[in-house]
Design a protein around this motif. Structure first.
Motif, short mmCIF file in Angstrom:
data_model
loop_
_atom_site.label_atom_id
_atom_site.label_comp_id
_atom_site.label_asym_id
_atom_site.label_seq_id
_atom_site.Cartn_x
_atom_site.Cartn_y
_atom_site.Cartn_z
N ARG A 17 0.85 -1.10 0.02
CA ARG A 17 -0.01 -0.13 -0.62
C ARG A 17 0.62 1.71 0.12
O ARG A 17 1.04 1.95 -0.29
CB ARG A 17 -0.75 0.07 1.30
CG ARG A 17 -2.16 1.49 1.21
CD ARG A 17 -3.37 1.11 2.28
NE ARG A 17 -4.01 0.11 2.08
CZ ARG A 17 -4.82 0.42 1.25
NH1 ARG A 17 -5.52 1.04 0.42
NH2 ARG A 17 -6.17 -1.44 0.86
N SER A 18 2.17 1.59 0.54
CA SER A 18 2.71 2.65 1.04
C SER A 18 3.52 2.65 -0.17
O SER A 18 3.54 4.23 -1.43
CB SER A 18 3.98 1.65 1.88
OG SER A 18 5.16 3.30 2.49
N VAL A 19 3.49 1.45 -1.26
CA VAL A 19 4.72 2.38 -2.61
C VAL A 19 3.57 2.18 -3.73
O VAL A 19 3.99 3.07 -4.41
CB VAL A 19 5.54 0.16 -2.53
CG1 VAL A 19 6.06 0.65 -4.66
CG2 VAL A 19 6.69 0.06 -1.94
N ALA A 20 1.93 1.44 -4.05
CA ALA A 20 1.00 2.17 -4.66
C ALA A 20 0.84 3.42 -4.05
O ALA A 20 0.72 3.94 -5.35
CB ALA A 20 0.16 0.98 -3.82
N VAL A 21 1.49 3.99 -2.83
CA VAL A 21 0.39 4.93 -2.58
C VAL A 21 1.82 6.53 -3.29
O VAL A 21 1.88 7.22 -4.00
CB VAL A 21 0.44 6.03 -1.62
CG1 VAL A 21 0.48 7.68 -0.98
CG2 VAL A 21 -0.55 5.51 -0.91
N VAL A 28 -8.91 3.24 -5.77
CA VAL A 28 -9.14 2.08 -5.56
C VAL A 28 -7.82 1.13 -6.89
O VAL A 28 -7.99 -0.58 -6.30
CB VAL A 28 -10.30 2.17 -7.33
CG1 VAL A 28 -11.11 0.48 -7.70
CG2 VAL A 28 -11.56 2.59 -7.17
N ASP A 29 -6.83 1.53 -7.45
CA ASP A 29 -5.85 0.33 -7.92
C ASP A 29 -5.19 -0.14 -6.79
O ASP A 29 -4.50 -0.51 -6.90
CB ASP A 29 -5.64 1.26 -9.05
CG ASP A 29 -5.51 0.83 -10.14
OD1 ASP A 29 -7.45 0.14 -10.38
OD2 ASP A 29 -5.29 2.10 -11.25
N GLN A 30 -4.88 1.08 -5.90
CA GLN A 30 -4.15 0.55 -4.46
C GLN A 30 -4.92 -0.58 -3.64
O GLN A 30 -4.41 -1.64 -3.64
CB GLN A 30 -4.37 1.77 -3.50
CG GLN A 30 -3.39 2.87 -4.10
CD GLN A 30 -3.75 4.24 -2.39
OE1 GLN A 30 -3.77 3.45 -1.62
NE2 GLN A 30 -3.44 5.36 -3.37
N THR A 31 -6.09 -0.56 -3.89
CA THR A 31 -7.23 -1.85 -3.27
C THR A 31 -6.36 -2.91 -3.82
O THR A 31 -6.96 -4.05 -3.24
CB THR A 31 -8.61 -1.48 -3.12
OG1 THR A 31 -8.39 0.02 -1.86
CG2 THR A 31 -9.55 -2.31 -2.44
#
Length: 129
Positions: A17-21, A28-31
């Motif tokens: 999640r941290s890298v996705a941010v 939505v794509d993070q999830t």
């Protein structure tokens, strides 16, 4: 990252999640990415007997994304077509199975064979250019 216990699966989710941010994936794509990563980390632990995950940022020149490689030295997947089929789950995970995880990401690659473990690589790209 080592995946050897339930707490490691939680840690993988947090790091993903941290890298996705950082690469500006939408919520939505993070999830979607965190859900796929959670399923694959759990599979690495439960079916592969533990292993590891490499989480990194990739850049295509036009956009950035997150690539994660899950690897184990477990028994491998005897029937990959069955394991990837819709609705197939052997229990214990989120109920997504490999097919569900594959649908949540932009790129999905799996290398497995009985007796030599499994390596799954997933990538989710940002939608911005």
């Amino acid at each position: 990252m080592t995946i050897a216990a339930d707490k490691d699966v939680v840690l993988v989710r947090q790091v993903v999640r941290s890298v996705a941010v950082t690469v500006a994936l939408s919520l939505v794509d993070q999830t979607k990415l965190v859900t796929a990563a959670s399923e694959l980390a759990r599979n690495t632990l439960v079916y592969g007997g533990g292993g590891g995950a490499e989480i990194g940022v990739v850049d295509s020149g036009r956009r950035k994304g997150v690539r994660i490689v899950f690897a184990d030295d477990g028994p491998g997947i005897a029937d990959l077509d069955l394991a990837l089929s819709d609705g197939y789950t052997s229990g214990g995970g989120l109920g997504l199975g490999l097919g569900g995880a594959r649908r949540l990401v932009d790129e999905f690659e799996i290398d497995t064979a009985p007796g030599r473990g499994t390596r799954v690589t997933i990538t989710k790209w940002s939608r911005s250019t």
